[in-house]
Design a protein around this motif. Structure first.
Motif, PDB file in Angstrom:
ATOM      1  N   LEU A 142      32.574 -88.337 -48.158  1.00  0.00           N
ATOM      2  CA  LEU A 142      33.229 -87.189 -48.895  1.00  0.00           C
ATOM      3  C   LEU A 142      34.393 -86.702 -48.119  1.00  0.00           C
ATOM      4  CD1 LEU A 142      29.928 -87.263 -49.434  1.00  0.00           C
ATOM      5  CD2 LEU A 142      30.076 -84.768 -49.180  1.00  0.00           C
ATOM      6  N   VAL A 143      35.003 -85.748 -48.793  1.00  0.00           N
ATOM      7  CA  VAL A 143      36.238 -85.518 -48.225  1.00  0.00           C
ATOM      8  C   VAL A 143      35.996 -84.200 -47.266  1.00  0.00           C
ATOM      9  CG1 VAL A 143      38.307 -83.859 -48.840  1.00  0.00           C
ATOM     10  CG2 VAL A 143      37.755 -85.681 -50.384  1.00  0.00           C
ATOM     11  N   THR A 334      30.831 -99.577 -46.838  1.00  0.00           N
ATOM     12  CA  THR A 334      31.675 -99.498 -48.026  1.00  0.00           C
ATOM     13  C   THR A 334      31.238-100.531 -48.984  1.00  0.00           C
ATOM     14  OG1 THR A 334      33.391 -98.656 -46.520  1.00  0.00           O
ATOM     15  CG2 THR A 334      34.021 -99.153 -49.075  1.00  0.00           C
ATOM     16  N   LEU A 335      31.092-101.749 -48.428  1.00  0.00           N
ATOM     17  CA  LEU A 335      30.727-102.818 -49.626  1.00  0.00           C
ATOM     18  C   LEU A 335      29.432-102.568 -50.305  1.00  0.00           C
ATOM     19  CD1 LEU A 335      31.789-105.285 -50.755  1.00  0.00           C
ATOM     20  CD2 LEU A 335      30.591-106.706 -48.997  1.00  0.00           C
ATOM     21  N   LEU A 336      28.522-102.100 -49.369  1.00  0.00           N
ATOM     22  CA  LEU A 336      27.026-101.899 -49.991  1.00  0.00           C
ATOM     23  C   LEU A 336      27.186-100.539 -50.961  1.00  0.00           C
ATOM     24  CD1 LEU A 336      24.133-102.012 -49.653  1.00  0.00           C
ATOM     25  CD2 LEU A 336      24.046-100.301 -47.609  1.00  0.00           C
ATOM     26  N   ALA A 337      27.884 -99.459 -50.633  1.00  0.00           N
ATOM     27  CA  ALA A 337      27.958 -98.273 -51.433  1.00  0.00           C
ATOM     28  C   ALA A 337      28.500 -98.533 -52.637  1.00  0.00           C
ATOM     29  CB  ALA A 337      28.968 -97.291 -50.675  1.00  0.00           C
ATOM     30  N   ALA A 338      29.736 -99.381 -52.667  1.00  0.00           N
ATOM     31  CA  ALA A 338      30.576-100.058 -53.624  1.00  0.00           C
ATOM     32  C   ALA A 338      29.360-100.775 -54.491  1.00  0.00           C
ATOM     33  CB  ALA A 338      31.649-100.800 -53.563  1.00  0.00           C
ATOM     34  N   VAL A 384      39.945 -90.430 -64.638  1.00  0.00           N
ATOM     35  CA  VAL A 384      39.026 -89.677 -63.838  1.00  0.00           C
ATOM     36  C   VAL A 384      39.271 -89.817 -62.529  1.00  0.00           C
ATOM     37  CG1 VAL A 384      36.490 -89.171 -63.378  1.00  0.00           C
ATOM     38  CG2 VAL A 384      37.529 -89.603 -65.660  1.00  0.00           C
ATOM     39  N   ALA A 385      39.482 -90.873 -62.034  1.00  0.00           N
ATOM     40  CA  ALA A 385      39.588 -91.022 -60.499  1.00  0.00           C
ATOM     41  C   ALA A 385      40.850 -90.425 -59.944  1.00  0.00           C
ATOM     42  CB  ALA A 385      39.573 -92.626 -60.112  1.00  0.00           C
ATOM     43  N   THR A 386      41.872 -90.665 -60.907  1.00  0.00           N
ATOM     44  CA  THR A 386      43.175 -90.128 -60.321  1.00  0.00           C
ATOM     45  C   THR A 386      43.249 -88.608 -60.424  1.00  0.00           C
ATOM     46  OG1 THR A 386      44.359 -91.845 -61.653  1.00  0.00           O
ATOM     47  CG2 THR A 386      45.585 -89.855 -61.100  1.00  0.00           C
ATOM     48  N   GLY A 396      40.026 -91.813 -50.400  1.00  0.00           N
ATOM     49  CA  GLY A 396      40.788 -92.932 -50.851  1.00  0.00           C
ATOM     50  C   GLY A 396      39.880 -94.202 -50.968  1.00  0.00           C
ATOM     51  N   THR A 397      38.788 -94.156 -50.343  1.00  0.00           N
ATOM     52  CA  THR A 397      37.654 -95.185 -50.173  1.00  0.00           C
ATOM     53  C   THR A 397      36.944 -94.884 -51.816  1.00  0.00           C
ATOM     54  OG1 THR A 397      37.418 -95.088 -47.753  1.00  0.00           O
ATOM     55  CG2 THR A 397      35.524 -96.146 -49.125  1.00  0.00           C
ATOM     56  N   MET A 398      36.535 -93.862 -51.781  1.00  0.00           N
ATOM     57  CA  MET A 398      35.898 -93.326 -53.113  1.00  0.00           C
ATOM     58  C   MET A 398      36.773 -93.741 -54.410  1.00  0.00           C
ATOM     59  SD  MET A 398      32.501 -93.202 -52.846  1.00  0.00           S
ATOM     60  CE  MET A 398      32.333 -92.979 -54.526  1.00  0.00           C
ATOM     61  N   TYR A 399      37.862 -93.401 -54.226  1.00  0.00           N
ATOM     62  CA  TYR A 399      38.900 -93.705 -55.361  1.00  0.00           C
ATOM     63  C   TYR A 399      38.779 -95.214 -55.560  1.00  0.00           C
ATOM     64  CZ  TYR A 399      43.463 -94.272 -57.661  1.00  0.00           C
ATOM     65  OH  TYR A 399      44.312 -94.595 -58.612  1.00  0.00           O
TER      66      TYR A 399
END
Length: 765
Positions: A142-143, A334-338, A384-386, A396-399
């Motif tokens: 989260l930001v 991060t890999l797991l979340a992705a 949407v991501a932009t 940046g990671t969630m993007y």
């Protein structure tokens, strides 16, 4: 921040900033187009290659392999990046505009029930699942910790949309776009995207205000959204259509139309951005309206698409890729979340689409096919991501994770669609519908979209307008009525404004009545402008078509009128219609006057020349002027074209068509043998009229068949028209140019000169 000025003038971009901007655009566009073409060659959407350009030039590859070179090419300066971002946003707005005018509201309406069930479930299920997984993600994604609600709503929205361009491309490549399942998939995707942009507007508004004022902001955003959409769909279509008509009539040309489209996209985008609803929503809605404006034709659309898809969209996608850092995915959390987000995205779309399809009564394979198609996120997910990173709701990671979801789902959608659609069986009704569509596409009228009707309001022109109205009704045709004035006829606009005001408040348009039986003289008006306006009003009434299908123009010329008409006809028209009856028996004995003759000889498209007949010039004003149609035929391509027009007229005005084939006794008899056996020729004629009759029945017309024998077929046609009290004879022929005049053939000319009724000659160049 206060900008320093010199002498009160703001300083321009420095040479250093401009150099880097131009170099960055050069690299991004070149790489994006090369990789986009490579992706197309591999059978993948070009957007994947264009996005990969940013990844190659960004921190994921170049920044890892040669960090010094990456920093030199893309300095980590906010000002420099914002310059690039401005160009990127122009591409984004243009891309959403194109998405809008490819959204077919009529298609959505025709598949309303099935598409609504499918789209509704395919949005709701992934939205709920996406919200749940986002709510459970660790705080490191989260930001800000107080943005959990808005962040979850944003991820839910991102996972609920689909990418119509990817779906449509696969269906077109497989030649399945016209199948029922293809139409349902497209309609569902359109609903999906439309609802997705609305959700995005609401969530982006929440993100800007912060979670502390979420409820108040949500209510305000939703209220503004409904007010905007209500006003847009109530008045927008008429407003946009009126602007394009004015621009086309006043300026004309693809350049003016393309400029107008961009002005509208930027203008309405500015309004929605000001309201906190995102500029892309305004561009998307404008695109929907522009897509329904016939003035923004295929040529203008193509021009807009070329500049968008060839320049600005690749820059946008490449710039989006610059933000992606795939190295961040190497960290185990991060890999797991992705992986979890990707699994939820795929499973949610599949489950929702399948449930919606079953609720609509579709088969299992149809449900799987819908899930496969709607799973593709493509360019829209990146958009949407932009927006998510621009409003500060995505790290940046969630993007990067969202972009990976867009790439993976776009990669798996085509093969899944191919496998599932191949197992969807075709019903009898669908087979008949496709066969009918194929017949229409191969037919003459199926390829007539734009019709030009030059006029000076003779009876023949008015009667021609009546016939054209019957042909164009319930078809995708636009009719342009053009009034040509000579140089000496031009007048000031004095009096025109008063006439316009009078027409606005009058109950019905003015009707031009001829003062002579041949209809060649128009009643005097205040000046040339008034005569033109009154004439075009009368033509519009005779056409009796919806306003969106009628275009009225005035063309001024100092030279030859026929050249002006031919220049206009060369602007992409599919058929030219002339009221030519009063010009029969020209002074030199030829069939037509010199000007009509020139148009017929040089026309770049098929022509329908109409004579209203001399017996009753008032027929042009009667709604019941055509009840009996005679269709002479010899079974060739030109007779077939005339048959389509005759059947279309008959179907609309409840007339009957008698299909007549005359066996020419003189051609069948052999010299020195005596009386010939005509049975074979009669049987052949019966086959000809039966083929035409089958076409008439398919088009919904009432048909009768007749085969007769005569020494002069043209006389037989005229006699039959007299005997049956025919109202209209429709003939097909080919223009045969001679040294001095156009020539339809002796038989056609005999019928034109001697028929006791109206005649329409359909001639191909």
């Amino acid at each position: 921040m206060i900008l320093e000025t010199s002498g009160g003038v703001l300083p321009p971009l420095s040479e250093h900033q401009l150099l880097f901007l131009l170099a960055q655009l050069f690299l991004l566009l070149l790489t994006a187009r090369l990789l986009g073409e490579a992706a197309k060659y591999a059978g993948l959407p070009s957007v994947l290659g264009e996005l990969l350009a940013g990844i190659v030039l960004g921190p994921s590859l170049l920044g890892t392999v040669a960090p010094g070179l990456f920093t030199m090419l893309f300095p980590q300066s906010a000002m420099q990046y914002h310059l690039l971002e401005v160009v990127s946003w122009l591409g984004l707005i243009m891309l959403l505009f194109i998405t809008g005018f490819e959204t077919d509201l009529d298609l959505i309406a025709s598949r309303a029930k099935t598409a609504t069930y499918t789209a509704g479930a395919s949005i709701l299920v992934p939205f709920v699942m996406g919200f749940g997984v986002a709510y459970l993600l660790p705080a490191q994604f989260l930001v800000a910790s107080d943005q959990r609600l808005v962040f979850s709503l944003f991820i839910a929205t991102a996972l609920s949309i689909s990418a119509i361009p990817v779906i449509a491309k696969v269906l077109i490549d497989m030649e399945l776009i016209d199948r029922d399942i293809g139409q349902i998939t497209i309609a569902s995707g359109m609903i999906n995207d439309t609802v997705g942009w609305i959700l995005l507007a609401v969530v982006a508004g929440l993100a800007r205000s912060g979670s502390g004022e979420a409820l108040d902001t949500a209510g305000q955003t939703i209220l503004l959204l409904f007010l905007f959409l209500g006003g847009a769909f109530l008045l927008g279509g008429r407003f946009v259509g009126g602007i394009f008509r004015w621009v086309d009539n006043t300026i004309g040309g693809d350049v003016a139309l393309t400029t107008t489209a961009m002005i509208l996209a930027l203008g309405v985008g500015s309004i929605t951005q000001y309201l906190g609803l995102e500029a892309v929503l305004g561009a998307f809605i404008v695109g929907i309206f522009v897509g329904r404006v016939k003035r923004f034709d295929q040529a203008a659309q193509h021009s807009f698409e070329v500049i968008t898809l060839g320049v600005f969209a690749p820059i946008f996608f490449a710039t989006a890729g610059l933000r992606v850092d795939l190295a961040a995915l190497l960290a185990p959390p991060t890999l797991l979340a992705a992986g979890v987000v990707l699994a939820v995205a795929i499973a949610g779309k599949f489950a929702g689409s399948f449930v919606g399809a079953k609720a609509a009564g579709l088969s299992n394979w149809e449900g799987i096919a819908l899930g496969s198609g709607l799973n593709a996120r493509g360019a829209l997910e990146i958009i949407v991501a932009t927006i998510g990173i621009s409003v500060g709701v995505l790290t940046g990671t969630m993007y990067t994770i969202i972009v990976v979801v867009a790439i993976v789902t776009s990669l798996i959608a085509p093969p899944l669609l191919r496998v599932s659609l191949a197992r969807v069986e075709m019903s009898e009704s669908e087979a008949e519908r496709l066969a009918q569509k194929e017949r229409e596409e191969q037919s003459f009228l199926g390829n007539v979209v734009r019709v030009l009707l030059p006029t000076r309001c003779s009876v023949d022109s008015l009667f021609a307008a009546r016939l054209v109205g019957h042909v164009a009704r319930n078809r995708e045709m636009e009719v342009t009525c053009t009034y040509v004035t000579r140089g000496e006829e031009r007048a000031t606009s004095g009096g025109s404004l008063a006439r316009r005001i009078k027409r606005v408040f009058s109950r019905s348009p003015s009707i031009v009545r001829p003062t002579e039986p041949d209809g060649g003289v128009v009643q005097p008006a205040d000046d040339a402008s008034d005569r033109a306006e009154t004439c075009l009003d009368s033509m519009t009434e005779r056409l009796s078509l919806p306003p969106k299908q009628v275009r009225s123009t005035v063309r001024n010329t100092n030279g030859n009128v026929s050249e002006t008409v031919l220049d206009e006809a060369g602007q992409g028209y599919d058929m030219l219609v002339l009221g030519a009856g009063r010009y029969l028996r020209a002074a030199d004995g030829s069939l037509f006057s010199a000007e009509i003759d020139d148009v017929l000889q040089e026309s770049p498209c098929p022509v329908m020349a109409v004579s209203a007949g001399e017996a009753n010039p008032e027929r042009a004003y009667r709604d019941d002027s055509v009840r009996r149609i005679l269709l002479p035929t010899i079974g060739n391509e030109y007779s077939r074209q005339a048959a389509e027009i005759a059947f279309a007229i008959a179907n609309e005005c409840d007339a009957s068509v008698e299909i007549l084939h005359v066996v020419n006794r003189l051609q069948v008899e052999e010299p020195f043998v005596g009386e010939a056996d005509l049975s074979e020729a009669i049987e052949f004629g019966e086959d000809i009229v039966e083929r035409e009759a089958e076409l008439g029945r398919q088009m919904g017309a009432t048909v009768r068949k007749r085969v007769s024998i005569g020494d002069r077929p043209e006389r037989s046609v005229v006699e039959r028209a007299m005997l049956e009290r025919t109202d209209l004879v429709v003939l097909g022929t080919k223009t045969r140019p001679l040294s001095r005049r156009v020539f339809f053939g002796h038989r056609v000319e005999h019928i034109l000169r001697n028929a006791p009724c109206a005649v329409a000659v359909v001639s191909s160049p």
